[in-house]
Design a protein around this motif. Structure first.
Motif, PDB file in Angstrom:
ATOM      1  N   ASN A   9       0.833  -1.206   0.000  1.00 20.89           N
ATOM      2  CA  ASN A   9       0.000   0.000   0.000  1.00 20.89           C
ATOM      3  C   ASN A   9       0.867   1.256   0.000  1.00 20.89           C
ATOM      4  O   ASN A   9       0.578   2.228  -0.701  1.00 20.89           O
ATOM      5  CB  ASN A   9      -0.938   0.019   1.211  1.00 20.89           C
ATOM      6  N   ARG A  10       1.934   1.256   0.793  1.00 18.94           N
ATOM      7  CA  ARG A  10       2.844   2.410   0.835  1.00 18.94           C
ATOM      8  C   ARG A  10       3.562   2.605  -0.488  1.00 18.94           C
ATOM      9  O   ARG A  10       3.747   3.724  -0.938  1.00 18.94           O
ATOM     10  CB  ARG A  10       3.859   2.262   1.968  1.00 18.94           C
ATOM     11  N   ILE A  11       3.963   1.497  -1.117  1.00 15.24           N
ATOM     12  CA  ILE A  11       4.630   1.598  -2.428  1.00 15.24           C
ATOM     13  C   ILE A  11       3.697   2.265  -3.422  1.00 15.24           C
ATOM     14  O   ILE A  11       4.087   3.201  -4.127  1.00 15.24           O
ATOM     15  CB  ILE A  11       5.092   0.207  -2.923  1.00 15.24           C
ATOM     16  N   PHE A  12       2.462   1.800  -3.499  1.00 18.98           N
ATOM     17  CA  PHE A  12       1.522   2.372  -4.463  1.00 18.98           C
ATOM     18  C   PHE A  12       1.204   3.835  -4.156  1.00 18.98           C
ATOM     19  O   PHE A  12       1.039   4.645  -5.060  1.00 18.98           O
ATOM     20  CB  PHE A  12       0.247   1.535  -4.550  1.00 18.98           C
ATOM     21  N   ALA A  13       1.150   4.186  -2.883  1.00 23.50           N
ATOM     22  CA  ALA A  13       0.896   5.592  -2.509  1.00 23.50           C
ATOM     23  C   ALA A  13       2.121   6.465  -2.764  1.00 23.50           C
ATOM     24  O   ALA A  13       1.981   7.673  -2.954  1.00 23.50           O
ATOM     25  CB  ALA A  13       0.494   5.678  -1.036  1.00 23.50           C
ATOM     26  N   SER A  14       3.306   5.881  -2.801  1.00 26.01           N
ATOM     27  CA  SER A  14       4.551   6.634  -2.945  1.00 26.01           C
ATOM     28  C   SER A  14       4.989   6.850  -4.384  1.00 26.01           C
ATOM     29  O   SER A  14       5.781   7.752  -4.667  1.00 26.01           O
ATOM     30  CB  SER A  14       5.697   5.899  -2.232  1.00 26.01           C
ATOM     31  N   GLN A  15       4.513   6.031  -5.296  1.00 24.18           N
ATOM     32  CA  GLN A  15       5.049   6.051  -6.654  1.00 24.18           C
ATOM     33  C   GLN A  15       4.771   7.364  -7.384  1.00 24.18           C
ATOM     34  O   GLN A  15       3.748   8.010  -7.175  1.00 24.18           O
ATOM     35  CB  GLN A  15       4.478   4.893  -7.459  1.00 24.18           C
ATOM     36  N   ILE A  16       5.723   7.737  -8.252  1.00 27.09           N
ATOM     37  CA  ILE A  16       5.483   8.889  -9.115  1.00 27.09           C
ATOM     38  C   ILE A  16       4.473   8.483 -10.187  1.00 27.09           C
ATOM     39  O   ILE A  16       4.229   7.290 -10.401  1.00 27.09           O
ATOM     40  CB  ILE A  16       6.790   9.420  -9.761  1.00 27.09           C
ATOM     41  N   THR A  17       3.902   9.470 -10.860  1.00 27.19           N
ATOM     42  CA  THR A  17       2.935   9.206 -11.923  1.00 27.19           C
ATOM     43  C   THR A  17       3.368   9.955 -13.182  1.00 27.19           C
ATOM     44  O   THR A  17       4.270  10.795 -13.139  1.00 27.19           O
ATOM     45  CB  THR A  17       1.521   9.678 -11.520  1.00 27.19           C
ATOM     46  N   ALA A  18       2.727   9.661 -14.289  1.00 29.15           N
ATOM     47  CA  ALA A  18       3.037  10.354 -15.549  1.00 29.15           C
ATOM     48  C   ALA A  18       2.829  11.862 -15.417  1.00 29.15           C
ATOM     49  O   ALA A  18       3.505  12.638 -16.087  1.00 29.15           O
ATOM     50  CB  ALA A  18       2.189   9.785 -16.686  1.00 29.15           C
ATOM     51  N   GLN A  19       1.947  12.287 -14.521  1.00 26.10           N
ATOM     52  CA  GLN A  19       1.712  13.716 -14.317  1.00 26.10           C
ATOM     53  C   GLN A  19       2.915  14.409 -13.684  1.00 26.10           C
ATOM     54  O   GLN A  19       3.031  15.626 -13.744  1.00 26.10           O
ATOM     55  CB  GLN A  19       0.462  13.955 -13.461  1.00 26.10           C
TER      56      GLN A  19
END
Length: 167
Positions: A9-19
């Motif tokens: 859950n922390r990994i998914f909340a931490s990841q950068i996005t294309a934006q």
């Protein structure tokens, strides 16, 4: 129902996005990269311009303890910036960065791809029990040093927010 671990859950909340990247970048893929002592994921972004393959990737590892992450940090830095070649890696002024990591190293190596000058840049950071590696092939005009600073700042902001939310 599938249960997602707190680390994931922390990994998914931490990841950068294309934006967090210049326009023309899209998410290309993701990989599971669990290692002993940590759950990990890799997120990859490419330009949509077929003339050049500039890319950015982010690896996130949440360790079981802060101590385990702290002990592994030096090995991550050495794997990204080999000690025998460390003198060739520089930190461009655009990437001098005061983030909130417990430990952070940012550097770039000058290179040439298809007769075009570029920099392979990397940032290795430790935020408590989390190790993050952000890489980018900086090739003007697809990805400039200033452009690469944006996902670096977003990485810092997102990891800190995810860690605070998990408390």
């Amino acid at each position: 129902a599938c249960q997602v671990s707190p680390a994931l859950n922390r990994i998914f909340a931490s990841q950068i996005t294309a934006q967090d990247l210049p326009s023309g970048f899209r998410r290309y893929g993701a990989q599971i990269k669990d290692i002993p002592e940590a759950e990990g994921r890799v997120f990859i972004f490419h330009t949509t311009d077929s003339r050049m393959t500039s890319n950015v990737s982010e690896e996130l590892y949440v360790y079981k303890t802060v101590d385990a992450a702290s002990k592994s940090y030096g090995a991550w830095v050495d794997s990204e910036i080999p000690p025998h070649a460390a003198d060739s890696w520089i930190t461009p002024k655009e990437l001098v960065f005061t983030g909130r990591a417990d430990q952070m190293h940012v550097a770039c190596l000058l290179g040439v791809v298809n007769f075009q000058s570029n920099h392979a840049c990397g940032a290795i950071g430790r935020y408590g029990d989390t190790i993050v590696i952000l890489r980018g092939i900086v090739i003007d005009p697809w990805l400039t040093m200033t452009d690469f600073r944006k996902p670096l700042e977003a990485m810092d902001r997102r990891i800190v927010a995810a860690m605070n939310q998990a408390k």
